[in-house]
Design a protein around this motif. Structure first.
Motif, PDB file in Angstrom:
ATOM      1  N   GLY A   1      13.604  42.326  -4.172  1.00  0.00           N
ATOM      2  CA  GLY A   1      13.090  42.286  -5.533  1.00  0.00           C
ATOM      3  C   GLY A   1      12.734  40.897  -5.997  1.00  0.00           C
TER       4      GLY A   1
ATOM      5  N   THR B   1       2.309  40.958 -10.814  1.00  0.00           N
ATOM      6  CA  THR B   1       2.103  42.395 -10.616  1.00  0.00           C
ATOM      7  C   THR B   1       0.840  42.690  -9.799  1.00  0.00           C
TER       8      THR B   1
ATOM      9  N   ARG C   1       7.675  47.689  -8.617  1.00  0.00           N
ATOM     10  CA  ARG C   1       7.745  46.819  -9.775  1.00  0.00           C
ATOM     11  C   ARG C   1       7.148  47.545 -10.970  1.00  0.00           C
TER      12      ARG C   1
ATOM     13  N   MET D   1      11.792  45.135  -9.482  1.00  0.00           N
ATOM     14  CA  MET D   1      11.436  44.036 -10.378  1.00  0.00           C
ATOM     15  C   MET D   1      10.888  44.619 -11.666  1.00  0.00           C
TER      16      MET D   1
END
Length: 563
Positions: free
Chosen positions: A326, A376, A401, A478
């Motif tokens: 993560g 992202t 995520r 995440m």
């Protein structure tokens, strides 16, 4: 691709029975037209009995009235089959768009909107047309064969062979026609997209002196579309030939076979009746079938192919990789909004170990949301590398995520559907998440998880709480909160952020208030000239901006960081 069509046709057998029954009524003129004309002439007007002639014509008129009633009911029956089909497709597209939005933090893209508003409607209309023409063709052909057999059986030998030949010719061309039609539709879409990109970027194209290159790219798309159009036109010629063979060659054969029919005892009325069967029923039915399947059948296939194959999200998105951890690593990352713009992020090196809790602090417009977008994979760096869990951010599987932006995304549906969209979590886990992020009062006010909600029914703060609970339940390792608590009061914000800190995984908070920074394990300060990372005490000593903010901060005021 055929599965939704089968489900639509078998979902309610009563509707199929209803459709068949009213189709019989609608096909009544095709059954009696030739017989009524023949008897009106041979047994009525031609035999000096006008009353008999008018009686047969009245029978034909009654058949048309019955057909009018049947046609209305057929439309209703088709709608009862097609509308659930449309709803299923729309639910699929919206589901796909929402899943993308909820995992990426972005609203539905233009492609999803186009699928929902254009391709679903195209598929619905094409499906209705295909049902209508295939059903009409089948019942018309059966009615004509029965009518001709009653009138003069010998005429079937003149009509059916060329009709069947035309139908076979069309069937053989249908696969090629579908392929060419699909190629043309896709080429048209690519041309439209290239033109839209060109028009939207005219200023940049001129500034970069890229006119020739862009014109060449657009010209290539136009050439591809023209080539596809010519190929489609060649196959369409076979469709026209099949209509000529199956629809109009029988007319010539009936006319050429008139002496033989007369020798078999047929009268002038019988000949005219046979021609009426062919010209008024059989040929139009074949023409509608050729037109309906050749155009709308192909459109239906292309639309379903785009909706179901392009939109189906696999468990692991195609070409996406699962994160190994993560954490995140940024190496020499530079990003600017435009080739001549000043970099918003310049040669940034940043290491975020798994399980870290970082608050990002800085003035508005300094690049905090840009950093979130780079992590992202929504934005790609101009140079450098962004790795999340050992995977390039733009190739990371969305399930690893989740980004919650300032504008929380809530869709029309039940509260439970909104909460479990990313996880399918059991009720016990939902209850825990609701309690952790502070959503209990909203659940009680709405009357439970089954309550129907949309963005118009909830305040901005309530929408943020729903989005936070959804992210809490997600399996993502995440979580990035990009001012995702800006509409909450300080106590609610503290409760939500502390819940995510206890949840585990890596947490990155774009801070809206200084209290978010104080709750974090480390603080990333972006001041426009440098980027510093450390604890609260370290940042007080190393960052004048942070020291200034902290020096002016009064805990009771919960001062916001946005100047």
């Amino acid at each position: 691709m055929n599965r939704p069509i089968r489900r639509a046709l078998t979902r309610d057998p009563y509707q199929l029975v209803r459709l068949a029954g009213w189709s019989v009524a609608e096909a009544a003129p095709a059954l009696v037209i030739g017989l009524a004309i023949a008897r009106a002439i041979d047994d009525g007007f031609g035999a000096g009995r006008p009353a008999t002639g008018f009686a047969w014509l009245a029978l034909l008129g009654g058949a048309w009235l019955l057909a009018a009633v049947g046609a209305r009911q057929v439309v209703l029956a088709v709608a009862a089959i097609v509308e659930p089909f449309r709803e299923e497709l729309l639910a699929h597209v919206v589901d796909d768009a929402l899943r993308h939005s909820a995992t990426s933090g972005q609203g539905p893209g233009a492609g999803a909107v186009a699928r929902a508003n254009l391709q679903v409607e195209l598929a619905r209309d094409a499906f209705a047309s295909v049902i209508t023409v295939v059903r009409s063709f089948a019942f018309t052909v059966v009615s004509v064969v029965l009518g001709m057999a009653t009138l003069v059986p010998g005429v079937l030998a003149l009509v059916l062979p060329p009709f069947c030949a035309g139908l076979v010719l069309f069937s053989l061309s249908l696969r090629a026609l579908a392929r060419r039609q699909r190629d043309f539709i896709l080429a048209d879409e690519r041309t439209a997209g290239a033109l839209a990109d060109m028009v939207g970027g005219l200023r940049d194209i001129t500034a970069c002196r890229a006119e020739e290159r862009v014109a060449g790219d657009v010209g290539l798309r136009v050439t591809e579309q023209a080539r596809a159009a010519r190929s489609l036109a060649r196959v369409t010629a076979l469709r026209t030939a099949s209509l000529a063979v199956g629809g109009w060659l029988p007319v010539l054969l009936v006319l050429a076979g008139t002496p033989w029919l007369l020798r078999e005892g047929a009268g002038a009325g019988v000949i005219l009746g046979a021609l009426a069967y062919v010209t008024q029923s059989l040929a139009p039915a074949l023409g509608n079938l050729v037109e309906g399947l050749g155009i709308n059948g192909v459109r239906l296939r292309v639309a379903l192919d785009r909706l179901l194959r392009d939109g189906d999200p696999p468990v692991r998105a195609r070409g996406r990789l699962a994160a190994e951890s993560g954490g995140a690593e940024l190496r020499g990352v530079t990003f600017a909004y435009g080739p001549h713009a000043e970099p918003v992020i310049d040669r940034l090196d940043l290491s975020v170990p798994e399980g870290d809790h970082i608050a990002v602090v800085g003035p508005s417009g300094i690049g905090k949301s840009t950093l979130a977008a780079l992590l992202t994979g929504v934005l790609l760096p101009g140079s450098g590398q962004v790795m999340v869990g050992g995977v390039p951010a733009d190739r990371l599987d969305p399930a690893d995520r989740v980004l919650i932006p300032q504008q929380a995304y809530v869709f029309r549906g039940s509260l439970l559907e909104n909460l479990t969209y990313l996880s399918g979590a059991p009720k016990e886990a939902v209850d825990e998440a609701v309690d952790e992020v502070g959503l209990t009062n909203l659940v009680a006010r709405l009357g439970g998880y089954s309550a129907e909600i949309d963005s118009g029914l909830l305040s901005p703060a309530e929408q943020q709480l729903v989005a936070l609970a959804r992210a809490y339940l997600a399996p993502a390792r995440m979580v990035i909160l990009d001012e995702a608590t800006c509409h909450l009061d300080p106590a609610a914000e503290a409760r939500a952020e502390e819940a995510f800190a206890r949840r585990g995984g890596t947490l990155l908070v774009i801070a809206h208030r200084l209290t978010s920074a104080l709750r974090a394990r480390r603080i990333l300060v972006m001041d426009g000239t440098s980027v510093r990372l450390g604890t609260h005490e370290e940042m007080l000593a190393a960052s004048p901006l942070y020291a200034d903010l902290a020096g002016q901060w009064n805990p009771s005021s919960s001062q916001e960081l946005v100047p």
